[in-house]
Write a protein that holds these residues in place. Structure first.
Motif, mmCIF file in Angstrom:
data_model
loop_
_atom_site.group_PDB
_atom_site.id
_atom_site.type_symbol
_atom_site.label_atom_id
_atom_site.label_comp_id
_atom_site.label_asym_id
_atom_site.label_seq_id
_atom_site.Cartn_x
_atom_site.Cartn_y
_atom_site.Cartn_z
ATOM 1 N N GLY A 429 0.803 -1.218 0.000
ATOM 2 C CA GLY A 429 0.000 0.000 0.000
ATOM 3 C C GLY A 429 0.830 1.260 0.000
ATOM 4 O O GLY A 429 0.437 2.280 0.581
ATOM 5 N N GLY A 430 1.998 1.215 -0.626
ATOM 6 C CA GLY A 430 2.921 2.347 -0.613
ATOM 7 C C GLY A 430 4.168 1.963 0.151
ATOM 8 O O GLY A 430 4.477 0.778 0.321
ATOM 9 N N SER A 431 4.884 2.954 0.647
ATOM 10 C CA SER A 431 6.114 2.659 1.377
ATOM 11 C C SER A 431 6.431 3.737 2.389
ATOM 12 O O SER A 431 6.455 4.928 2.062
ATOM 13 C CB SER A 431 7.298 2.507 0.425
ATOM 14 O OG SER A 431 8.479 2.234 1.148
ATOM 15 N N GLY A 432 6.702 3.291 3.619
ATOM 16 C CA GLY A 432 7.120 4.213 4.676
ATOM 17 C C GLY A 432 8.618 4.385 4.741
ATOM 18 O O GLY A 432 9.126 5.072 5.636
ATOM 19 N N ILE A 433 9.362 3.777 3.816
ATOM 20 C CA ILE A 433 10.814 3.949 3.757
ATOM 21 C C ILE A 433 11.125 5.388 3.333
ATOM 22 O O ILE A 433 10.411 5.991 2.527
ATOM 23 C CB ILE A 433 11.433 2.955 2.752
ATOM 24 C CG1 ILE A 433 11.149 1.510 3.183
ATOM 25 C CG2 ILE A 433 12.935 3.184 2.589
ATOM 26 C CD1 ILE A 433 11.851 1.068 4.445
ATOM 27 N N LEU A 434 12.212 5.952 3.864
ATOM 28 C CA LEU A 434 12.616 7.306 3.487
ATOM 29 C C LEU A 434 12.894 7.391 1.988
ATOM 30 O O LEU A 434 13.597 6.539 1.432
ATOM 31 C CB LEU A 434 13.877 7.727 4.251
ATOM 32 C CG LEU A 434 13.740 8.064 5.742
ATOM 33 C CD1 LEU A 434 15.100 8.458 6.309
ATOM 34 C CD2 LEU A 434 12.726 9.177 5.978
ATOM 35 N N GLY A 442 10.798 8.872 -12.435
ATOM 36 C CA GLY A 442 9.815 9.941 -12.388
ATOM 37 C C GLY A 442 8.819 9.858 -11.259
ATOM 38 O O GLY A 442 7.689 10.340 -11.383
ATOM 39 N N GLY A 443 9.192 9.237 -10.128
ATOM 40 C CA GLY A 443 8.310 9.178 -8.959
ATOM 41 C C GLY A 443 7.753 7.799 -8.663
ATOM 42 O O GLY A 443 6.907 7.653 -7.767
ATOM 43 N N ALA A 444 8.179 6.759 -9.375
ATOM 44 C CA ALA A 444 7.714 5.389 -9.094
ATOM 45 C C ALA A 444 8.192 4.965 -7.715
ATOM 46 O O ALA A 444 9.370 5.100 -7.370
ATOM 47 C CB ALA A 444 8.237 4.427 -10.152
ATOM 48 N N VAL A 445 7.254 4.441 -6.895
ATOM 49 C CA VAL A 445 7.554 4.066 -5.508
ATOM 50 C C VAL A 445 8.011 2.604 -5.446
ATOM 51 O O VAL A 445 7.346 1.702 -5.968
ATOM 52 C CB VAL A 445 6.317 4.277 -4.614
ATOM 53 C CG1 VAL A 445 6.567 3.726 -3.208
ATOM 54 C CG2 VAL A 445 5.971 5.761 -4.544
ATOM 55 N N THR A 446 9.121 2.381 -4.776
ATOM 56 C CA THR A 446 9.640 1.025 -4.560
ATOM 57 C C THR A 446 8.951 0.411 -3.352
ATOM 58 O O THR A 446 8.830 1.056 -2.308
ATOM 59 C CB THR A 446 11.159 1.049 -4.322
ATOM 60 O OG1 THR A 446 11.799 1.640 -5.446
ATOM 61 C CG2 THR A 446 11.702 -0.341 -4.095
ATOM 62 N N THR A 475 18.549 1.052 -7.600
ATOM 63 C CA THR A 475 18.581 2.162 -6.647
ATOM 64 C C THR A 475 19.113 1.654 -5.314
ATOM 65 O O THR A 475 18.844 0.515 -4.928
ATOM 66 C CB THR A 475 17.171 2.736 -6.442
ATOM 67 O OG1 THR A 475 16.536 2.895 -7.707
ATOM 68 C CG2 THR A 475 17.212 4.065 -5.723
ATOM 69 N N TRP A 476 19.852 2.481 -4.595
ATOM 70 C CA TRP A 476 20.347 2.085 -3.267
ATOM 71 C C TRP A 476 20.026 3.142 -2.213
ATOM 72 O O TRP A 476 19.877 4.319 -2.512
ATOM 73 C CB TRP A 476 21.842 1.765 -3.299
ATOM 74 C CG TRP A 476 22.751 2.926 -3.608
ATOM 75 C CD1 TRP A 476 23.255 3.281 -4.818
ATOM 76 C CD2 TRP A 476 23.271 3.887 -2.667
ATOM 77 N NE1 TRP A 476 24.061 4.395 -4.708
ATOM 78 C CE2 TRP A 476 24.095 4.783 -3.402
ATOM 79 C CE3 TRP A 476 23.138 4.078 -1.301
ATOM 80 C CZ2 TRP A 476 24.759 5.845 -2.801
ATOM 81 C CZ3 TRP A 476 23.797 5.140 -0.692
ATOM 82 C CH2 TRP A 476 24.595 6.007 -1.448
ATOM 83 N N TRP A 477 19.904 2.658 -0.963
ATOM 84 C CA TRP A 477 19.670 3.506 0.214
ATOM 85 C C TRP A 477 20.634 3.065 1.314
ATOM 86 O O TRP A 477 20.940 1.882 1.447
ATOM 87 C CB TRP A 477 18.249 3.330 0.771
ATOM 88 C CG TRP A 477 17.106 3.773 -0.056
ATOM 89 C CD1 TRP A 477 16.325 4.872 0.124
ATOM 90 C CD2 TRP A 477 16.531 3.077 -1.192
ATOM 91 N NE1 TRP A 477 15.319 4.930 -0.810
ATOM 92 C CE2 TRP A 477 15.421 3.837 -1.639
ATOM 93 C CE3 TRP A 477 16.835 1.905 -1.875
ATOM 94 C CZ2 TRP A 477 14.628 3.462 -2.709
ATOM 95 C CZ3 TRP A 477 16.059 1.517 -2.951
ATOM 96 C CH2 TRP A 477 14.969 2.294 -3.359
ATOM 97 N N ARG A 478 21.030 4.025 2.147
ATOM 98 C CA ARG A 478 21.898 3.685 3.292
ATOM 99 C C ARG A 478 21.396 4.427 4.533
ATOM 100 O O ARG A 478 21.238 5.651 4.511
ATOM 101 C CB ARG A 478 23.340 4.059 2.980
ATOM 102 C CG ARG A 478 24.335 3.670 4.052
ATOM 103 C CD ARG A 478 25.774 3.740 3.544
ATOM 104 N NE ARG A 478 26.030 4.967 2.834
ATOM 105 C CZ ARG A 478 26.935 5.088 1.860
ATOM 106 N NH1 ARG A 478 27.653 4.054 1.478
ATOM 107 N NH2 ARG A 478 27.125 6.256 1.270
ATOM 108 N N PHE A 479 21.164 3.672 5.635
ATOM 109 C CA PHE A 479 20.597 4.244 6.854
ATOM 110 C C PHE A 479 21.407 3.837 8.077
ATOM 111 O O PHE A 479 22.147 2.857 8.061
ATOM 112 C CB PHE A 479 19.148 3.761 7.043
ATOM 113 C CG PHE A 479 18.239 4.047 5.878
ATOM 114 C CD1 PHE A 479 17.823 5.324 5.592
ATOM 115 C CD2 PHE A 479 17.817 3.000 5.054
ATOM 116 C CE1 PHE A 479 16.991 5.580 4.514
ATOM 117 C CE2 PHE A 479 16.989 3.244 3.982
ATOM 118 C CZ PHE A 479 16.569 4.535 3.708
#
Length: 483
Positions: A429-434, A442-446, A475-479
Motif C-alpha cells: 500500500g505504498g512505502s514508509g521507507i525514506l 519519475g516518482g515510481a515508488v519502490t 537504486t540504493w539507500w543507506r541508513f
C-alpha cells in the motif's frame, strides 16, 4: 630358691613374649553397592518453587528442592538436544532448575545418579511437571532474540572492539561508551600484533566476521568467519536490569563456562581466559562487556563490544520500535548502482556503486526522482520508525510530521557475508521507507527492498524496480539508527 627364681623368670618371659604377638586389624568394610530402586527411595523432592531462593511455592515451579535420606551425594542431569549430558546440580541436597523451551512438554525427564564405593555408578530416570514459558525470559531474549538464537559479531567503533580500561569507572553514557576506556584495537589486530594476549595462538577470533551465537538452551558458541566452531559453553545472565540502573555497571552479569565468548582472554595475562563479565551495556543490537578479574577501582580490566549480526527484526525495530535516519558516507546516502555488483559489508560500501547524493540534494537538484514533489525527505534529520508490534514503517520530516506509513515484512534474512541479497523488506500500500522512489523513474515508488547489509548499526538496501540483471541499473539507500 634358684629353681623358684628360674621358674618366675621363665613365667615372666612367657608373658612378655605373649604380649608381643601382633594383633591383626581388619580394614573398614566398604558399603555394599546400592541398587537403583534404593537410590530412588532415598531421593526426596521437598517442593517446587517459582524462584531460586525457594520462597514462592508453585505446583509446577521450575526450581525443584530436594534432599536424600540417608544423606548421599547425587548428581542430577538432563540430556541436551545434541545428546550431551547437562549436569544441573551435585550434592546430597539442594535446588535444581528445569525450564523447558517454548512449546516443549511440561513433563520433563531427568536422571539421578550416584557413585558407589566400588566406583560403580547407579542411576534412575524420573520426571517432573514444570511450567513451560510462553515467552523467553527477558534476560535471555535480549541475547537470543525472539527466535531463541542470535549471532553477535565484533562492533568496531573508532578503530576498537576490544581493549583495556579502568575498572568500575561508572555507567555507560551511550551504547558505544566504554567507561574508563584506555585503549582498544580492531578484530584484525587481535591475532596479529596483539596475539600475545591469547598466549601466542591464533584461534580464528581475529576477523570482523568471526561470530558467537547465544541460544535459548543456555549455550554460547563462538565460530570462525567460515563457520568452524572455536569454543562452546553455557551462559547465565544474572541480575539483568534493562534500564541499566542496577548496581555496578547497571545491567547485570553474564557468567559462562568453558570461555565461549569471542576472544575470551584477559588483557596482559598471556592467554588467561575469563568467564565472568559485567554487562556495561545491552540492548537487542549492542552488547558491551567488562571482565571481572578482581581489579580494584580504576585497576586494569578488559572490555569487549559486539553487535547483532543475525536478527533482522531486532535490528529494524529493537525492543518494539526503532528509528532510522540517513547515513551519509563520502557525500552520498541514496543513488544508483550496478545490480548484483558484489557484496556489501559493515563499512557501508555499496556493491557496484555508480553515483549518490546527500539528503539535501534529494529534494532540490534531484527532485525529479520523486515526481517533482518535495515531501520532506530531503533533510539529514528526516527519519523512519519501524514498529514490530504493529508491523508498520512510518517516515517523518525532521520536525516529526508524518510523511507516509505502510505495513512491512522481512523475509529470507541470512547473516552470510558472501551473498549479494541477504533478505527482503516488502511494504504494501505504498512505502514508509525514506525517499522510497526508484531512481530515474519519475516518482515510481519502490515496495520491495533487497537487504544487502543489515546489523544493529547499519542498513543498506537495493531497489531493483526495473528488474535489472547483473550490472543493470538499480537504486540504493543507506541508513543508520537515529540517536
Amino acid at each position: 630358691m634358684k629353681k623358684i627364681l628360674y621358674f618366675a623368670i621363665a613365667a615372666v618371659t612367657g608373658l612378655v613374649i605373649a604380649s608381643c604377638q601382633p594383633t591383626v586389624l581388619e580394614s573398614p568394610k566398604a558399603d555394599a553397592p546400592i541398587a537403583a530402586n534404593t537410590l530412588q527411595s532415598a531421593f526426596v523432592i521437598d517442593g517446587q518453587y517459582a524462584d531460586a531462593a525457594c520462597t514462592v511455592p508453585q505446583a509446577d515451579g521450575n526450581y525443584i528442592k530436594y534432599h536424600t535420606s540417608p544423606a548421599r551425594t547425587v548428581q542430577i542431569s538432563t540430556v541436551k538436544a545434541d545428546g550431551s549430558k547437562n549436569v544441573l546440580v551435585t550434592g546430597a541436597s539442594g535446588v535444581f532448575n528445569i525450564t523447558p523451551r517454548r512449546g516443549q512438554d511440561s513433563n520433563q525427564p531427568f536422571t539421578v545418579s550416584t557413585i558407589n564405593q566400588d566406583a560403580s555408578v547407579v542411576s534412575f530416570d524420573t520426571s517432573v511437571n514444570v511450567y513451560v514459558p510462553a515467552d523467553l525470559a527477558p534476560e535471555v531474549k535480549v541475547l537470543t532474540g525472539e527466535s531463541g538464537s542470535k549471532a553477535w559479531k565484533w562492533y568496531t567503533v573508532d578503530g576498537a572492539c576490544w581493549g583495556n580500561a579502568g575498572f568500575n569507572a561508572g555507567k555507560a553514557a551511550s551504547p558505544t561508551d566504554i567507561p574508563g576506556k584506555w585503549w582498544g584495537c580492531t578484530p584484525e589486530q587481535l591475532e596479529t600484533d596483539q596475539i600475545s594476549h591469547s598466549g601466542g595462538t591464533a584461534y580464528g577470533y581475529g576477523d570482523p566476521d568471526a561470530y558467537m551465537i547465544f541460544n535459548e538452551d543456555g549455550e554460547c558458541i563462538s565460530y570462525k568467519a567460515d563457520g568452524t566452531q572455536i569454543a562452546k559453553g553455557s551462559y547465565t545472565f544474572k541480575d539483568y536490569n534493562p534500564s541499566g540502573s542496577g548496581s555496578g555497571y547497571g545491567y547485570g552479569k553474564i557468567e559462562t563456562t568453558d570461555a565461549p565468548i569471542l576472544f575470551p582472554f584477559d588483557i596482559n595475562t598471556g592467554g588467561n581466559r575469563t568467564n565472568v563479565f559485567h554487562v556495561v551495556y545491552v540492548d537487542p543490537n549492542v552488547l558491551a562487556l567488562i571482565s571481572d578479574k578482581g581489579a580494584s577501582d580504576w585497576g586494569e580490566c578488559t572490555w569487549w563490544r559486539f553487535k547483532n549480526a543475525s536478527d533482522a527484526d531486532a535490528a529494524l525495530a529493537g525492543n518494539g520500535q526503532r528509528a532510522w535516519t540517513w547515513n551519509t558516507i563520502d557525500g552520498a546516502t541514496w543513488g544508483n548502482a550496478g545490480y548484483n555488483g558484489g557484496f556489501a559489508d559493515a563499512s557501508g560500501s555499496i556493491p557496484g556503486f555508480w553515483w549518490g547524493c546527500t539528503p539535501e540534494q534529494l529534494e532540490t537538484e534531484q527532485l525529479s526522482h520523486s515526481g517533482g514533489v518535495a515531501y520532506g525527505y530531503g533533510s539529514d534529520d528526516a527519519y523512519m520508525v519501524f514498529d514490530s508490534a504493529n508491523g508498520t514503517v512510518t517516515s517523518y520530516k525532521a520536525d516529526g510530521t508524518q510523511i507516509e506509513s505502510s505495513p512491512y515484512e522481512v523475509s529470507d534474512f541470512v547473516m552470510k557475508t558472501n551473498v549479494f541479497k541477504k533478505g527482503t523488506i516488502t511494504t504494501t500500500g505504498g512505502s514508509g521507507i525514506l525517499f522510497p522512489f526508484a531512481i530515474n523513474k519519475g516518482g515510481a515508488v519502490t515496495t520491495e527492498y533487497e537487504i544487502v547489509y543489515l546489523d544493529g548499526t547499519l542498513m543498506t538496501l537495493i531497489g531493483n524496480y526495473a528488474g535489472s540483471t547483473d550490472w543493470g541499473e538499480c537504486t540504493w539507500w543507506r541508513f543508520k539508527p537515529k540517536n
